[in-house]
Design a protein around this motif. Structure first.
Motif, PDB file in Angstrom:
ATOM      1  N   GLU A 103       0.730  -1.175  -0.015  1.00 17.89           N
ATOM      2  CA  GLU A 103       0.040   0.005  -0.087  1.00 17.89           C
ATOM      3  C   GLU A 103       0.949   1.410   0.017  1.00 17.89           C
ATOM      4  O   GLU A 103       1.811   1.213   0.741  1.00 17.89           O
ATOM      5  N   SER A 105       0.575   5.306   0.141  1.00 15.71           N
ATOM      6  CA  SER A 105      -0.246   6.523   0.447  1.00 15.71           C
ATOM      7  C   SER A 105       0.694   7.805  -0.035  1.00 15.71           C
ATOM      8  O   SER A 105       1.689   8.107   0.324  1.00 15.71           O
ATOM      9  N   GLN A 106      -0.076   8.683  -0.891  1.00 17.94           N
ATOM     10  CA  GLN A 106       0.642   9.680  -1.303  1.00 17.94           C
ATOM     11  C   GLN A 106      -0.013  11.051  -0.995  1.00 17.94           C
ATOM     12  O   GLN A 106      -1.499  11.144  -1.246  1.00 17.94           O
ATOM     13  N   VAL A 120      -4.042  10.400  -1.997  1.00 20.86           N
ATOM     14  CA  VAL A 120      -4.456   8.964  -2.981  1.00 20.86           C
ATOM     15  C   VAL A 120      -3.607   7.926  -2.341  1.00 20.86           C
ATOM     16  O   VAL A 120      -2.532   7.698  -2.195  1.00 20.86           O
ATOM     17  N   ARG A 122      -2.557   3.822  -3.314  1.00 21.40           N
ATOM     18  CA  ARG A 122      -2.284   2.746  -4.632  1.00 21.40           C
ATOM     19  C   ARG A 122      -2.042   1.532  -3.715  1.00 21.40           C
ATOM     20  O   ARG A 122      -0.937   1.418  -3.056  1.00 21.40           O
ATOM     21  N   SER A 124      -1.383  -2.805  -4.601  1.00 19.51           N
ATOM     22  CA  SER A 124      -1.193  -3.956  -5.269  1.00 19.51           C
ATOM     23  C   SER A 124      -1.323  -4.997  -4.673  1.00 19.51           C
ATOM     24  O   SER A 124      -0.891  -5.289  -3.596  1.00 19.51           O
ATOM     25  N   LYS A 131      -3.932  -3.866  -9.428  1.00 20.39           N
ATOM     26  CA  LYS A 131      -3.820  -2.642  -8.769  1.00 20.39           C
ATOM     27  C   LYS A 131      -5.195  -1.988  -8.744  1.00 20.39           C
ATOM     28  O   LYS A 131      -5.987  -1.990  -9.713  1.00 20.39           O
ATOM     29  N   GLN A 132      -5.290  -1.416  -7.462  1.00 19.87           N
ATOM     30  CA  GLN A 132      -6.326  -0.417  -7.025  1.00 19.87           C
ATOM     31  C   GLN A 132      -5.974   1.029  -6.696  1.00 19.87           C
ATOM     32  O   GLN A 132      -4.784   1.142  -6.226  1.00 19.87           O
ATOM     33  N   ARG A 133      -6.760   1.788  -6.822  1.00 28.55           N
ATOM     34  CA  ARG A 133      -6.334   3.256  -6.393  1.00 28.55           C
ATOM     35  C   ARG A 133      -7.696   3.781  -5.988  1.00 28.55           C
ATOM     36  O   ARG A 133      -8.684   3.729  -6.425  1.00 28.55           O
ATOM     37  N   TRP A 135      -9.157   7.258  -3.041  1.00 30.84           N
ATOM     38  CA  TRP A 135      -9.017   8.375  -2.276  1.00 30.84           C
ATOM     39  C   TRP A 135      -9.085   8.267  -0.986  1.00 30.84           C
ATOM     40  O   TRP A 135     -10.181   7.560  -0.699  1.00 30.84           O
TER      41      TRP A 135
END
Ligand SMILES: [Zn+2]
Ligand SMILES: [Zn+2]
Length: 144
Positions: A103, A105-106, A120, A122, A124, A131-133, A135
């Motif tokens: 995981e 996190s940005q 956001v 992300r 995998s 892959k999922q994304r 918010w």
């Protein structure tokens, strides 16, 4: 021929208007949809009167964070809801159901006292590589 030129210009003008109208306008809360002037983001104390009881309740529970953009020129506001995601929630792969491990996190905008944080995330999947994304929102920093 002058007439042909005039017709061409007129046709282009009509197409231009139609094109502008058909463009989907994504509402920008920072700009007033009534008078077009810039709205300001209200802080927590001044936004409360603009929220109804249900919205204030959600803020207290921490399930959602509301932002109120206010136009001082025509006294018209827009209420924007940000759904909260519990940070303790386990993320499972939407494809195979495996507990996705990686995981990242940005931070898009860190939480301040006027605005909640926006991240956001992300992930995998360690099993199938899917892959999922999504918010994630965090509450505003409460003034103590
Ligand atoms: Zn306005
Ligand atoms: Zn998977």
């Amino acid at each position: 021929m002058m007439l042909a030129a005039v017709l061409a210009v007129a046709t282009a003008g009509v197409i231009g208007v139609l094109w502008k109208r058909s463009r989907s306008t994504t509402p920008d809360p920072s700009r007033c949809d009534r008078c077009g002037k810039a709205r300001v983001l209200l802080d927590e104390e001044s936004e409360d009167p603009h929220l109804d009881e249900g919205q204030r309740h959600e803020e207290r529970l921490g399930t959602a964070d509301y932002h109120v953009w206010w136009c001082g020129a025509c006294e018209h506001g827009a209420v924007i809801r940000h759904a909260m995601t519990a940070t303790s929630r386990r993320v499972t792969c939407e494809k195979c159901g495996h507990d996705a491990v990686d995981e990242v996190s940005q931070t898009l905008s860190p939480a301040t006292h006027v605005q909640g944080g926006e991240f956001v995330v992300r992930i995998s999947c360690g099993s199938c590589g899917h892959k999922q994304r999504f918010w994630r929102y965090t509450p505003r920093v409460r003034a103590s």
